[in-house]
Design an enzyme around this catalytic site. Structure first.
Site, PDB file in Angstrom:
ATOM      1  N   GLU A  55       0.812  -1.229   0.000  1.00 46.47           N
ATOM      2  CA  GLU A  55       0.000   0.000   0.000  1.00 46.47           C
ATOM      3  C   GLU A  55       0.843   1.277   0.000  1.00 46.47           C
ATOM      4  OE1 GLU A  55      -0.557  -2.641   1.877  1.00 46.47           O
ATOM      5  OE2 GLU A  55      -2.675  -3.203   1.761  1.00 46.47           O
TER       6      GLU A  55
ATOM      7  N   PHE B  93     -10.980  -7.419  13.970  1.00 52.20           N
ATOM      8  CA  PHE B  93      -9.948  -7.888  13.055  1.00 52.20           C
ATOM      9  C   PHE B  93      -9.640  -6.795  12.026  1.00 52.20           C
ATOM     10  CE2 PHE B  93      -8.832 -10.101   9.030  1.00 52.20           C
ATOM     11  CZ  PHE B  93      -7.578 -10.521   9.418  1.00 52.20           C
ATOM     12  N   GLN B  94      -8.386  -6.537  11.830  1.00 53.06           N
ATOM     13  CA  GLN B  94      -7.903  -5.505  10.899  1.00 53.06           C
ATOM     14  C   GLN B  94      -8.517  -4.139  11.181  1.00 53.06           C
ATOM     15  OE1 GLN B  94      -8.035  -7.054   6.814  1.00 53.06           O
ATOM     16  NE2 GLN B  94      -5.974  -7.859   7.124  1.00 53.06           N
TER      17      GLN B  94
ATOM     18  N   LYS C 203     -17.288  -0.742   6.373  1.00 51.96           N
ATOM     19  CA  LYS C 203     -17.794  -1.669   5.365  1.00 51.96           C
ATOM     20  C   LYS C 203     -19.315  -1.620   5.258  1.00 51.96           C
ATOM     21  CE  LYS C 203     -16.965  -6.353   3.670  1.00 51.96           C
ATOM     22  NZ  LYS C 203     -16.410  -7.686   3.983  1.00 51.96           N
TER      23      LYS C 203
ATOM     24  N   MET D  51      24.567   8.154   1.193  1.00 54.20           N
ATOM     25  CA  MET D  51      24.530   9.405   1.944  1.00 54.20           C
ATOM     26  C   MET D  51      24.827   9.149   3.424  1.00 54.20           C
ATOM     27  SD  MET D  51      24.363  12.567   1.296  1.00 54.20           S
ATOM     28  CE  MET D  51      23.362  13.196  -0.059  1.00 54.20           C
TER      29      MET D  51
END
Lengths: 587, 169
Positions: free
Chosen positions: A53, A115-116, A165, A483
């Site tokens: 993501e 969940f999630q 949802k 760097m």
């Protein structure tokens, strides 16, 4: 207005289409399945499936930066949203317009550690320009339209909409964009004319002026870049720009001094230090640019144009602040400039240019041109020659290669250069290149990369292969986090703690494993051939492994806590004294 | 003017009363390292769902200006007013102060409450709960005095403020 009921998911798709979105970058999951189902049942919106993501947001940034449109992202709840956080903050720091939709657990489960589940609006509040949690399907369309307005207006930035949802399943009423007006958010676009007149007066009386421009000009659109070019040409003044502003003024023009700041050119930094009038248009006096604040352009009068009032007098106090869109400001400035008869003191300007030419003659980007090893600067010079005249876009990762790319690759147009400036996100370049390539399928898109940065998001090769995005990944492989290594060498007694890229893959085989083209150059003689072969690949990604000098450092460099006139030109230059303690703590 | 001088400012902010708006304001202060000496918030317009936040903060002139600019930048913010800068204003704070004791201390507490024009909200044979409205300094004084007379606890609202004169926010 149609009173026809749609599901929340359908409302989202319709709102995106009505906002002119044609591409969305995302990754499915449980909490966004209704939206993915609605996506499946239409053909106007193209979904690009990323592999992580974070990359969805960077790809949307590349898309947005290269088109001037709002980039669009779709991720699931919990880990989907938390993975997107780095991308969102990256977009916030660099003022890139993004709308990110995230799924959320159903409303009745919010707060239950489902969940999630993640407190996505809580987590992303300081990483977005604004965010929303939509609990009522009937406010979904309005919220989406507002989100696009907020993302692209004023100082652009990322906006997140968290959609539970059950709201995606629920039936609700759609409202079109025209019917949505934001209650509070009205950024000032048009500047105060009195201020512009003051500024023009100051500009006209300048003896050692300099334009210092930034990403704000790019964000104001190609028209603003055109106006900037006209104004700079009309004045005959020198111009430098920040990392984010490259391309707004053509680098091929003789008034261009190159980038300024920590790894900016000698002439740009010395001109900033010695100027009497500084015209800052769309830049924010970032610490990479100012160096030691108390010695930043001492004795200069400063004009600061910014659309964000909070940028004004944040770190540097200015004499003439102008709040407004860079395009609108430049339009007024140019008009008032043309109308007035008095011109700057040409003799003073000539002597100022004489001084600048003296600094330029130091040839600060020169490097040790050797045949024995590929210098990263050489590889970029050859890339520059190969790209000349071709329709191309460049993204970068973060580190030495990024600074070299900014120094050695010239941009004559805006929106051609995409890099993570504010947040400095390693792993930005590849997904951003994919986003730019999706937007410009026939153009050449090169991700100038380092081997360490590439590893951070290399899973996105899969995305590029899937969508036949022929991005070119040009790895300047010095086997170090360059760097980090450079700072350890200069500031930490060459104790190279954890900065060696151990256990690297064979990048050619890696490319082949994905069905891409893999190329390698280990000698100076091979560089041109490898670049030519890379540019010939048009149907799949190409990974190029350039084995460059592992010890090369990026110069010029203004060490942390130092002023512009304490710039180091090369390894033979030693800092005037040991880096002060207050400089050591700076990043 | 001394650019390093720390000034104390009372700032009124009109915001949409929507979820998360207070978190945005507080997050701004903590994230950017600004001080909050006092912060009060309540809905002031039920029909339009507007809340008014009054906050007292301190910093250099540059920081105060930055705080106001950052507050104005928050999307649900309608208006930001610096009451300290914009002419005379009135400020008040309300406190509930519980004092327990008997005998002389109890009588003295009641006498002081009278002087401070505090009212008694609750009384038992061994305690009082006083309500006091006043400036922050007055409330400080009162709570300080009660400290020697059996102070149990104090609860304060923080400052609410308004400009003087006919014009509104």
């Amino acid at each position: 207005m149609s009173e026809q009921k749609l599901t929340g998911a359908q409302i989202i798709i319709k709102a995106l289409k009505d906002q002119g979105v044609d591409t969305i970058f995302g990754y499915p999951g449980g909490a966004v399945l209704p939206i993915y189902d609605a996506l499946f049942q239409q053909n106007d919106l193209r979904h690009i499936l990323v592999r992580h993501e974070q990359a969805a947001v960077h790809a949307a940034e590349g898309y947005a930066r290269s088109t001037g449109k709002v980039g669009c992202v779709l991720v699931t709840s919990g880990p989907g949203a938390t993975n997107a956080v780095t991308g969102l903050l990256d977009a916030l720091c660099d003022s890139i317009p993004i709308v990110c939709l995230s799924g959320q657990v159903p409303t009745h489960l919010i707060g239950n550690d489902a969940f999630q589940e993640a407190d996505t609006t809580g987590i992303t509040r300081p990483c977005t320009k604004h965010n929303y949690l939509v609990k009522d399907v009937n406010s979904l369309a309005r919220t989406l339209h507002e989100a696009f307005y907020v993302a692209r207006s004023g100082r652009p930035g990322p906006v997140l909409i968290d959609v539970p949802k059950d709201v995606q399943f629920a039936d609700g009423v759609y409202v079109p964009p025209a019917e949505v007006k934001h209650k509070t958010y009205r950024p000032q676009v048009k500047p105060e004319i009195a201020r512009i007149e003051e500024a023009v007066e100051l500009i006209a009386n300048a003896k050692r002026p300099i334009f210092y421009t930034g990403g704000g000009v790019i964000n104001a659109g190609p028209f603003a870049a055109k106006l900037l070019t006209q104004f700079v040409k009309a004045t005959g003044f020198p111009i430098t720009s920040t990392l984010m502003g490259l391309g707004a003024f053509p680098a091929s023009d003789s008034q261009w001094l190159g980038m300024l700041g920590m790894h900016g050119t000698y002439e740009a930094n010395l001109a900033m230090y010695n100027c009497d009038v500084m015209i800052n248009i769309g830049a924010r006096f970032d610490d990479r640019v100012t160096g030691k604040l108390s010695e930043f352009a001492p004795g200069s009068k400063k004009i600061h144009v910014d659309i964000d009032p909070s940028s004004i007098n944040k770190t540097v106090e200015v004499d003439i602040p102008i709040v407004g869109d860079c395009g609108a400001v430049l339009e007024d400035m140019l008009r008032i400039w043309k109308a007035r008869a008095k011109r700057p003191d040409q003799a003073a300007l000539k002597s100022w240019w004489g001084q600048i030419e003296g600094w330029r003659a130091r040839n600060c980007l020169n490097y040790n041109r050797t045949e024995s090893v590929i210098k990263p600067q050489y590889a970029l010079e050859r890339l520059r020659e190969a790209l000349r005249g071709k329709d191309h876009y460049v993204t970068t990762e973060v580190g030495q290669h990024q600074m070299w790319a900014a120094q050695f690759l010239p941009f004559d147009q805006p929106n051609r250069w995409m890099t993570s400036g504010g947040l400095g996100t390693m792993g930005y370049g590849l997904p951003a290149a994919i986003g730019a390539q999706i937007a410009h399928p026939d153009a050449i898109v090169v991700d100038v990369s380092g081997e360490a940065s590439f590893l951070m998001n290399m899973q996105e090769i899969g995305t590029a292969v899937q969508y036949r995005a022929p991005v070119k990944i040009f790895i300047l492989n010095n086997q170090y986090m360059g760097m980090v290594r450079q700072w350890q060498e200069l500031l930490h007694g060459s104790r190279f703690s954890q900065s060696y890229s151990e256990a690297l893959p064979d990048f050619v085989k890696l490319a082949e494993a994905w069905g891409c083209v893999g190329l390698r150059a280990t000698t100076v003689a091979e560089v041109d051939d490898v670049i030519a072969k890379m540019l010939a690949v048009t149907d799949r990604p190409c990974i190029v492994d350039i084995a460059v000098d592992p010890k090369e450092n990026c110069f010029p460099m203004i060490p942390g806590g130092k002023a512009h006139n304490e710039i180091l030109l090369g390894p033979e230059d030693k800092p005037s004294d040991a880096t002060p303690e207050d400089g050591m703590v700076l990043v | 003017m001394d650019e390093h001088k720390i000034e104390k400012h009372t700032i009124a902010v009109l915001v949409d009363n929507e979820p998360g708006v207070l978190a945005r304001v507080i997050g701004l202060f903590s994230g950017r390292g600004y001080n909050i000496e006092s912060l009060t918030v309540a809905e002031v317009n039920n029909a339009d769902h507007l809340s008014r936040i009054t906050l007292v903060t301190s910093g250099t002139r540059m920081i105060i200006e930055q705080i106001k600019a950052q507050l104005s930048r928050l999307v649900p913010v309608h208006r930001v007013h610096d009451l300290t800068d914009e002419g005379p204003s009135v400020e008040r704070e309300l406190a509930l102060v519980k004092v327990a004791g008997t005998g002389d201390k109890r009588i003295e507490a009641l006498r002081l409450a009278d002087i401070f024009k505090a009212t008694v909200l609750d009384a038992t044979l061994t305690s009082f709960v006083f309500e006091l409205t006043g400036t922050t300094a007055q409330v400080d004084d009162f709570v300080g005095l009660m400290g020697q007379l059996g102070l149990v606890e104090a609860s304060r609202t923080g400052v609410v403020a308004m400009s003087k004169g006919a014009t509104g926010f």
